[in-house]
Design an enzyme around this catalytic site. Structure first.
Site, PDB file in Angstrom:
ATOM      1  N   SER A   1       0.819  -1.216   0.000  1.00 52.91           N
ATOM      2  CA  SER A   1       0.000   0.000   0.000  1.00 52.91           C
ATOM      3  C   SER A   1       0.855   1.269   0.000  1.00 52.91           C
ATOM      4  CB  SER A   1      -0.938  -0.011   1.201  1.00 52.91           C
ATOM      5  OG  SER A   1      -0.192  -0.149   2.396  1.00 52.91           O
ATOM      6  N   GLY A   2       1.965   1.238  -0.764  1.00 53.70           N
ATOM      7  CA  GLY A   2       2.726   2.460  -1.007  1.00 53.70           C
ATOM      8  C   GLY A   2       2.194   3.109  -2.285  1.00 53.70           C
TER       9      GLY A   2
ATOM     10  N   TYR B   1       7.507   8.127   3.990  1.00 52.06           N
ATOM     11  CA  TYR B   1       8.700   8.802   4.538  1.00 52.06           C
ATOM     12  C   TYR B   1       9.453   9.637   3.507  1.00 52.06           C
ATOM     13  CZ  TYR B   1       7.925   5.866   8.557  1.00 52.06           C
ATOM     14  OH  TYR B   1       7.356   5.277   9.646  1.00 52.06           O
TER      15      TYR B   1
ATOM     16  N   GLN C   1      10.902  12.424   1.348  1.00 51.49           N
ATOM     17  CA  GLN C   1      11.039  13.814   1.760  1.00 51.49           C
ATOM     18  C   GLN C   1      11.149  14.769   0.581  1.00 51.49           C
ATOM     19  OE1 GLN C   1      14.386  14.169   4.416  1.00 51.49           O
ATOM     20  NE2 GLN C   1      13.461  12.956   6.023  1.00 51.49           N
TER      21      GLN C   1
ATOM     22  N   GLY D   1      10.989  14.991  -2.905  1.00 50.78           N
ATOM     23  CA  GLY D   1       9.973  15.316  -3.890  1.00 50.78           C
ATOM     24  C   GLY D   1       9.880  14.313  -5.016  1.00 50.78           C
TER      25      GLY D   1
ATOM     26  N   GLU E   1      17.948  18.754  -7.036  1.00 49.89           N
ATOM     27  CA  GLU E   1      18.628  17.706  -6.255  1.00 49.89           C
ATOM     28  C   GLU E   1      19.818  17.213  -7.056  1.00 49.89           C
ATOM     29  OE1 GLU E   1      15.944  14.648  -4.901  1.00 49.89           O
ATOM     30  OE2 GLU E   1      14.892  16.020  -3.561  1.00 49.89           O
TER      31      GLU E   1
ATOM     32  N   ASP F   1      10.567  -8.491   0.827  1.00 48.55           N
ATOM     33  CA  ASP F   1       9.649  -9.642   0.720  1.00 48.55           C
ATOM     34  C   ASP F   1       9.292  -9.965  -0.732  1.00 48.55           C
ATOM     35  OD1 ASP F   1       9.699  -9.185   3.404  1.00 48.55           O
ATOM     36  OD2 ASP F   1       7.553  -8.930   3.659  1.00 48.55           O
TER      37      ASP F   1
ATOM     38  N   HIS G   1      22.297   6.574   0.553  1.00 50.09           N
ATOM     39  CA  HIS G   1      22.026   8.021   0.588  1.00 50.09           C
ATOM     40  C   HIS G   1      23.136   8.680   1.393  1.00 50.09           C
ATOM     41  CE1 HIS G   1      20.116  11.873   0.986  1.00 50.09           C
ATOM     42  NE2 HIS G   1      19.093  11.472   0.246  1.00 50.09           N
TER      43      HIS G   1
ATOM     44  N   ARG H   1      24.350  10.649  -6.282  1.00 49.33           N
ATOM     45  CA  ARG H   1      24.504  10.080  -4.932  1.00 49.33           C
ATOM     46  C   ARG H   1      25.669   9.130  -4.767  1.00 49.33           C
ATOM     47  NH1 ARG H   1      18.291   9.128  -3.419  1.00 49.33           N
ATOM     48  NH2 ARG H   1      17.935  11.362  -3.374  1.00 49.33           N
TER      49      ARG H   1
ATOM     50  N   HIS I   1      19.677   2.966   1.095  1.00 50.07           N
ATOM     51  CA  HIS I   1      18.499   3.803   0.825  1.00 50.07           C
ATOM     52  C   HIS I   1      17.539   3.208  -0.208  1.00 50.07           C
ATOM     53  CE1 HIS I   1      16.326   7.575   0.703  1.00 50.07           C
ATOM     54  NE2 HIS I   1      16.514   7.706  -0.609  1.00 50.07           N
TER      55      HIS I   1
ATOM     56  N   ARG J   1      20.078   5.323  -9.203  1.00 48.80           N
ATOM     57  CA  ARG J   1      18.860   6.108  -9.458  1.00 48.80           C
ATOM     58  C   ARG J   1      19.111   7.605  -9.326  1.00 48.80           C
ATOM     59  NH1 ARG J   1      14.771   8.145  -5.800  1.00 48.80           N
ATOM     60  NH2 ARG J   1      15.943   7.149  -4.121  1.00 48.80           N
TER      61      ARG J   1
ATOM     62  N   LEU K   1       9.574   7.946  -6.916  1.00 50.90           N
ATOM     63  CA  LEU K   1       8.128   8.158  -6.810  1.00 50.90           C
ATOM     64  C   LEU K   1       7.544   8.296  -8.206  1.00 50.90           C
ATOM     65  CD1 LEU K   1       8.047  10.724  -3.846  1.00 50.90           C
ATOM     66  CD2 LEU K   1       7.417   8.310  -3.755  1.00 50.90           C
TER      67      LEU K   1
HETATM   68  P1  FAD Z   1       6.485   1.220  -0.450  1.00 48.09           P
HETATM   69  O1  FAD Z   1       6.012   2.608  -0.353  1.00 48.09           O
HETATM   70  O2  FAD Z   1       7.623   0.829   0.397  1.00 48.09           O
HETATM   71  O3  FAD Z   1       5.264   0.242  -0.132  1.00 48.09           O
HETATM   72  C1  FAD Z   1       5.463  -1.134   0.005  1.00 48.09           C
HETATM   73  C2  FAD Z   1       4.229  -1.737   0.641  1.00 48.09           C
HETATM   74  O4  FAD Z   1       4.285  -3.163   0.585  1.00 48.09           O
HETATM   75  C3  FAD Z   1       4.066  -1.393   2.109  1.00 48.09           C
HETATM   76  O5  FAD Z   1       2.717  -1.057   2.337  1.00 48.09           O
HETATM   77  C4  FAD Z   1       4.432  -2.683   2.828  1.00 48.09           C
HETATM   78  O6  FAD Z   1       3.846  -2.821   4.082  1.00 48.09           O
HETATM   79  C5  FAD Z   1       3.897  -3.709   1.830  1.00 48.09           C
HETATM   80  N1  FAD Z   1       4.497  -5.042   1.939  1.00 48.09           N
HETATM   81  C6  FAD Z   1       5.800  -5.384   1.811  1.00 48.09           C
HETATM   82  N2  FAD Z   1       5.951  -6.706   1.964  1.00 48.09           N
HETATM   83  C7  FAD Z   1       4.715  -7.228   2.193  1.00 48.09           C
HETATM   84  C8  FAD Z   1       4.217  -8.542   2.451  1.00 48.09           C
HETATM   85  N3  FAD Z   1       5.007  -9.613   2.534  1.00 48.09           N
HETATM   86  N4  FAD Z   1       2.890  -8.710   2.637  1.00 48.09           N
HETATM   87  C9  FAD Z   1       2.047  -7.642   2.601  1.00 48.09           C
HETATM   88  N5  FAD Z   1       2.464  -6.380   2.382  1.00 48.09           N
HETATM   89  C10 FAD Z   1       3.777  -6.174   2.179  1.00 48.09           C
HETATM   90  N6  FAD Z   1      11.921   8.743  -3.680  1.00 48.09           N
HETATM   91  C11 FAD Z   1      11.637   9.838  -4.412  1.00 48.09           C
HETATM   92  O7  FAD Z   1      11.360   9.734  -5.606  1.00 48.09           O
HETATM   93  N7  FAD Z   1      11.617  11.065  -3.817  1.00 48.09           N
HETATM   94  C12 FAD Z   1      11.900  11.250  -2.509  1.00 48.09           C
HETATM   95  O8  FAD Z   1      11.865  12.365  -2.011  1.00 48.09           O
HETATM   96  C13 FAD Z   1      12.222  10.113  -1.722  1.00 48.09           C
HETATM   97  N8  FAD Z   1      12.529  10.252  -0.421  1.00 48.09           N
HETATM   98  C14 FAD Z   1      12.780   9.128   0.314  1.00 48.09           C
HETATM   99  C15 FAD Z   1      13.023   9.266   1.686  1.00 48.09           C
HETATM  100  C16 FAD Z   1      13.238   8.154   2.468  1.00 48.09           C
HETATM  101  C17 FAD Z   1      13.499   8.310   3.949  1.00 48.09           C
HETATM  102  C18 FAD Z   1      13.230   6.867   1.864  1.00 48.09           C
HETATM  103  C19 FAD Z   1      13.487   5.650   2.701  1.00 48.09           C
HETATM  104  C20 FAD Z   1      12.986   6.733   0.506  1.00 48.09           C
HETATM  105  C21 FAD Z   1      12.749   7.848  -0.275  1.00 48.09           C
HETATM  106  N9  FAD Z   1      12.478   7.737  -1.641  1.00 48.09           N
HETATM  107  C22 FAD Z   1      12.203   8.851  -2.362  1.00 48.09           C
HETATM  108  C23 FAD Z   1      12.258   6.431  -2.240  1.00 48.09           C
HETATM  109  C24 FAD Z   1      10.741   6.175  -2.344  1.00 48.09           C
HETATM  110  O9  FAD Z   1      10.108   6.667  -1.185  1.00 48.09           O
HETATM  111  C25 FAD Z   1      10.390   4.703  -2.501  1.00 48.09           C
HETATM  112  O10 FAD Z   1      11.185   4.125  -3.496  1.00 48.09           O
HETATM  113  C26 FAD Z   1       8.925   4.551  -2.913  1.00 48.09           C
HETATM  114  O11 FAD Z   1       8.099   5.219  -1.988  1.00 48.09           O
HETATM  115  C27 FAD Z   1       8.560   3.086  -2.980  1.00 48.09           C
HETATM  116  O12 FAD Z   1       7.181   2.976  -3.196  1.00 48.09           O
HETATM  117  P2  FAD Z   1       6.536   1.536  -3.345  1.00 48.09           P
HETATM  118  O13 FAD Z   1       5.078   1.735  -3.511  1.00 48.09           O
HETATM  119  O14 FAD Z   1       7.269   0.776  -4.365  1.00 48.09           O
HETATM  120  O15 FAD Z   1       6.849   0.812  -1.939  1.00 48.09           O
HETATM  121  C1  SIN Z   2      15.781  12.938  -0.349  1.00 52.38           C
HETATM  122  O1  SIN Z   2      14.894  13.707   0.004  1.00 52.38           O
HETATM  123  O2  SIN Z   2      16.978  13.206  -0.240  1.00 52.38           O
HETATM  124  C2  SIN Z   2      15.410  11.618  -0.931  1.00 52.38           C
HETATM  125  C3  SIN Z   2      15.160  11.761  -2.362  1.00 52.38           C
HETATM  126  C4  SIN Z   2      15.181  10.449  -3.068  1.00 52.38           C
HETATM  127  O3  SIN Z   2      15.485   9.414  -2.483  1.00 52.38           O
HETATM  128  O4  SIN Z   2      14.891  10.470  -4.262  1.00 52.38           O
END
Ligand code: FAD
Ligand code: SIN
Length: 489
Positions: free
Chosen positions: A12-13, A44, A46, A48, A112, A205, A226, A272, A330, A365, A371
């Site tokens: 649910s990301g 989480y 930050q 953009g 950035e 996972d 990072h 990075r 990261h 990346r 995002l």
């Molecule tokens: P996620 O958002 O991680 O969602 C994964 C989901 O899967 C979660 O809900 C989790 O609970 C679920 N899940 C996992 N395994 C299982 C399982 N076995 N069973 C059921 N559910 C499960 N990227 C940018 O582009 N810009 C930014 O500014 C940026 N800032 C960041 C800051 C931080 C601190 C971090 C850590 C990362 C950042 N990133 C950024 C990277 C970016 O946030 C992630 O790559 C992106 O949000 C991933 O989205 P997603 O939907 O793929 O996964």
């Molecule tokens: C950050 O805000 O520095 C994270 C950005 C990213 O991971 O793309």
């Protein structure tokens, strides 16, 4: 009773929620997520989300920057797909209510590392939380989408290269659920490392599960570190956004001097991999710091409210004090291989977001492309998918027995710590062939010695951590030369 849904989404990301919202017109969607719906890396984020919408910007420039950061290991068609669809999805996010920061009614843009232009759209320093909460609200008001929280996806049900559903742990019981479309949106792997910016849910996972089911993975050696995570003893490696450097913050060595000019003409705004390695070299002489004290204090407080508050609580006023920083694991640049339709090599199985390897990121990346990649691929492909008629018959898959956990909590957390140490020490920012070989031996030994029970999400996660760590180390051992984030000394 057999439980069937037209679409089953794991995670649910941003990837899972965007896919669900865009496909919901075509049938019943089930989202399963292992904690609460909001628990995701997305929440989480930050800095953009990148998109070529600035006056001086264009698609060619965004493509060029993405390829350059990725050490030209990227898949060009995937980069083009993301970049050209980018502005449309910024507009969609705005339209569903994401409160992006504006300057005189226009979207504000920031810079950035690795970007040749101001190209990052943001909501303060909490872009991810603004996106996640808006998407969660939209999902909650959609009658075609059901969310099961605290449900753990264990394994995919695959026969003859076709996926029919998955086994899950729900209310401490194992059951099967079925669908013609199974979507993995399970996020990243940061928690396999001792030091990471990632939340607790990022345990690899999806990658482990997909690999066990016979799905292809690629580019797993490219773990992005990072450069600026908070560096205080006994404190979580809280991210200090790259956007601080985008707004003019400096990196300082232990003598209080800037050093990035020695490593790249782009200085603090190099990509990075370059900045992280430069920091690790400087750290051989002492601590490294981030400094934004020369900027206007009110600007800093308003531009980075979350970081300001969080650090103030622990005694660092970022408008006056320099911030101790270091690198932390990261982002997973590779993942489960998908084509431009989101398809894996297993029929009916799709992957989006950080779990997937579309080829966009190459060997490293570009900031804020994550995002963007997640929303573009998941939404655009969801719109193009055709609903399939409900299937009533599925092959037999024996249901695993729920067994009693025999490992103690102490035992489990000790093993987890061990894996994280091995990965940090041997499969980190700077690697050696000897170190990688040592790591693989240790991980394989753990695999042989440790008996996992399919009984709790803690045990299931640990198994995934170990499987993913082994896959990453194997991939790193196969690449003999340095490229992007994979640096061999
Ligand atoms: P996620 O958002 O991680 O969602 C994964 C989901 O899967 C979660 O809900 C989790 O609970 C679920 N899940 C996992 N395994 C299982 C399982 N076995 N069973 C059921 N559910 C499960 N990227 C940018 O582009 N810009 C930014 O500014 C940026 N800032 C960041 C800051 C931080 C601190 C971090 C850590 C990362 C950042 N990133 C950024 C990277 C970016 O946030 C992630 O790559 C992106 O949000 C991933 O989205 P997603 O939907 O793929 O996964
Ligand atoms: C950050 O805000 O520095 C994270 C950005 C990213 O991971 O793309």
């Amino acid at each position: 009773m057999m439980e069937y849904f037209d679409f089953i989404v794991i995670g649910s990301g941003i990837a899972g929620l965007s896919f669900s919202l865009n496909v919901a017109k075509k049938g019943k969607v089930l989202i399963i997520t292992k904690k609460e719906v909001i628990d995701s890396t997305t929440n989480y984020a930050q800095g953009g989300i990148a998109a070529a919408i600035g006056e001086l910007d264009d698609f060619e420039k965004h493509i060029k920057d993405t390829l350059e950061a990725g050490a030209y290991h990227n898949k060009l068609s995937a980069v083009e797909f993301m970049v050209k669809n980018g502005p449309k999805y910024i507009e969609e996010l705005k339209n569903i209510g994401v409160p992006f920061t504006l300057t005189s009614e226009e979207l504000s843009l920031t810079q950035e590392g690795g970007h040749s232009q101001k190209r990052i759209i943001y909501a303060g320093d909490h872009t991810g939380n603004s996106i996640e909460t808006t998407l969660v609200n939209a999902v909650k008001s959609n009658k075609n989408i059901t969310v099961w929280e605290n449900v753990f996806a264990i394994d995919l049900l695959v026969k003859n290269q076709t996926c029919y559903g998955l086994s899950i742990l729900k209310n401490k019981k194992i059951q099967h659920i079925y669908s013609s479309y199974i979507i993995m949106a399970t996020g990243g792997v940061g928690q396999i490392y001792k030091y990471t910016t990632n939340p607790k849910i990022s345990t690899g996972d999806g990658i482990a599960m997909a690999h066990r089911a016979g799905a292809k993975t690629k580019d797993l050696e490219f773990i992005q570190f990072h450069p600026t995570a908070l560096n205080l003893p006994h404190r979580q490696k809280f991210l200090i956004s790259e956007a601080l450097r985008g707004e003019g913050a400096y990196l300082l060595n232990h003598e209080g001097k800037r050093f990035m000019q020695k490593y790249s003409p782009k200085k603090e705004l190099a990509s990075r991999d370059i900045v992280s390695r430069a920091i690790s070299i400087e750290e051989e002489s002492g601590k490294v710091y981030l400094d934004i004290t020369h900027k206007d204090k009110t600007f800093v407080k308003n531009r980075f409210p979350q970081i300001y508050k969080k650090l103030k609580k622990i005694g660092i006023d970022i408008t006056k004090d320099i911030i101790p920083i270091t690198s932390a694991a990261h982002y997973m640049c590779g993942g489960v291989v998908v084509n431009l339709k989101g398809e894996t090599n297993i029929k009916n199985l799709y992957a989006f977001g950080e779990t997937a390897c579309t080829g966009v990121h190459g060997a490293n990346r570009l900031a804020s492309n994550s995002l963007l990649e997640a929303i573009v691929f998941s939404s655009e492909i969801a719109k193009r998918l055709k609903a399939k008629p409900k299937q009533n018959k599925f092959p037999e898959f024996p249901i695993l027995k729920t067994v009693v956990c025999r490992n103690t909590a102490k035992n489990l957390s000790y093993t987890k710590r061990l894996i994280k140490e091995i990965m940090w020490k041997n499969v980190g920012l700077v690697r050696t062939t000897g170190g990688l070989k040592k790591a693989i031996l240790k991980l394989e030994k753990l695999k042989q010695d440790f008996k996992f029970y399919t009984c709790s999400d803690t045990e299931l996660e640990l198994k995934n951590i170990l499987d993913t760590a082994t896959l990453i180390t194997r991939a790193a051992l196969k690449r003999h030369n340095s490229l992007g984030c994979h640096y061999i000394r």
